[in-house]
Design an enzyme around this catalytic site. Structure first.
Site, mmCIF file in Angstrom:
data_model
loop_
_atom_site.group_PDB
_atom_site.id
_atom_site.type_symbol
_atom_site.label_atom_id
_atom_site.label_comp_id
_atom_site.label_asym_id
_atom_site.label_seq_id
_atom_site.Cartn_x
_atom_site.Cartn_y
_atom_site.Cartn_z
ATOM 1 N N SER A 1 0.802 -1.218 0.000
ATOM 2 C CA SER A 1 0.000 0.000 0.000
ATOM 3 C C SER A 1 0.838 1.272 0.000
ATOM 4 O O SER A 1 0.381 2.320 -0.462
ATOM 5 C CB SER A 1 -0.945 0.005 1.211
ATOM 6 O OG SER A 1 -0.209 -0.092 2.422
ATOM 7 N N HIS B 1 0.307 5.265 6.802
ATOM 8 C CA HIS B 1 0.587 5.691 5.433
ATOM 9 C C HIS B 1 0.912 7.179 5.365
ATOM 10 O O HIS B 1 0.219 7.990 5.981
ATOM 11 C CB HIS B 1 -0.614 5.392 4.534
ATOM 12 C CG HIS B 1 -0.992 3.955 4.501
ATOM 13 N ND1 HIS B 1 -1.925 3.413 5.368
ATOM 14 C CD2 HIS B 1 -0.555 2.927 3.725
ATOM 15 C CE1 HIS B 1 -2.048 2.124 5.123
ATOM 16 N NE2 HIS B 1 -1.223 1.808 4.140
ATOM 17 N N ASP C 1 -4.223 7.324 10.070
ATOM 18 C CA ASP C 1 -3.982 5.951 10.530
ATOM 19 C C ASP C 1 -2.573 5.743 11.073
ATOM 20 O O ASP C 1 -2.262 4.703 11.650
ATOM 21 C CB ASP C 1 -4.263 4.942 9.408
ATOM 22 C CG ASP C 1 -3.397 5.143 8.161
ATOM 23 O OD1 ASP C 1 -2.250 5.617 8.286
ATOM 24 O OD2 ASP C 1 -3.869 4.802 7.059
#
Length: 254
Positions: A71, A229, A226
């Site tokens: 990701s 990221h 979060d």
């Protein structure tokens, strides 16, 4: 301004996020698969600025870079024109390299799932890449996968690149301290060991410039909520740091 986060608290937050959002990430990946975009190398949007055109970059041979990872490479939570592949392509062009960066990141990928699609990603590129960047291993650590398995999967991918005659860059990660000193040592050493064994260039820590690897100090305003990221500004920092390394590898191939 910096936000001080202890390493254990930071990585604890990362673990909680990944375990709690695992199915959500899988769902995101599944949605991408439904459109045929996740498992096939995807092109970042064309980047041809007036400055690049005036510099005559498009008259130079094009360098093809495959950014293969999870990701962090896929641009999770970002717009397409904020992702690492897109931003890196712009950075390389500003550095005077006519580059095309193919994004081949899939959210939630471990080194095992990456290994399964690696050959497909290479074969799916329009031609043999001039350079492959591998950004995997973080999800292995967060799921507590043994470093020996991570090492074996990464070795298989690097071996394939050597056999195909394609240079590689590894972007490393760091293990959470709360996993124990034995795990941390085994995980953290696999990146430099593999880079040396397979003659790959090493970028030691993906979050360089965002999180201090030793102290756990996080620069404020560079991560998504979060805490896993990078946001668009964080990607800008990473790209600024890694572009000279990628440019050096591409220039070595001239």
């Amino acid at each position: 301004m910096v936000k001080r986060v202890s390493a254990s608290n930071l990585y604890g937050a990362l673990r909680l996020f990944v375990y709690g959002a695992l199915f959500a990430l899988a769902a995101c990946s599944g949605a991408e698969n439904a459109t045929g975009q996740a498992d096939v190398p995807t092109r970042s949007a064309d980047v041809t600025s007036p400055e690049a055109e005036s510099a005559g970059l498009d008259q130079k041979p094009e360098k093809l870079v495959l950014a293969f990872g999870d990701s962090l490479y896929a641009g999770y939570g970002l717009k397409q024109n904020e992702s690492l592949p897109y931003d890196l392509e712009k950075g390389l062009r500003r550095a005077g390299i006519n580059a095309r960066v193919i994004g081949a990141g899939v959210s939630g990928d471990t080194t095992a799932t990456g290994r399964e699609r690696f050959s497909f990603a290479l074969d799916g590129a329009k031609r043999k890449p001039d350079l492959v960047m591998i950004g995997l291993g973080g999800n292995d650590m967060l799921r507590g996968i043994q470093p020996e398995e991570t090492r074996a999967n990464m070795a298989a991918m690097l071996k394939e690149l050597n056999e195909r005659g394609i240079p590689a860059i590894l972007t490393g990660m760091a293990a959470a301290p709360n996993l124990g000193s034995q795990y941390v040592e085994a995980f953290d050493t696999l990146y430099p060991d593999l880079a040396k064994e397979y003659n790959a260039r090493l970028y030691p820590f993906f979050y360089q410039g965002i999180i201090d690897r030793e102290s756990g100090v996080m620069q404020s305003g560079l991560m998504l909520p979060d805490l896993v990221h990078p946001n668009a500004k964080g990607i800008d920092v990473i790209v600024k740091n890694i572009t000279p390394i990628v440019a050096s590898e591409l220039n070595n191939g001239l």
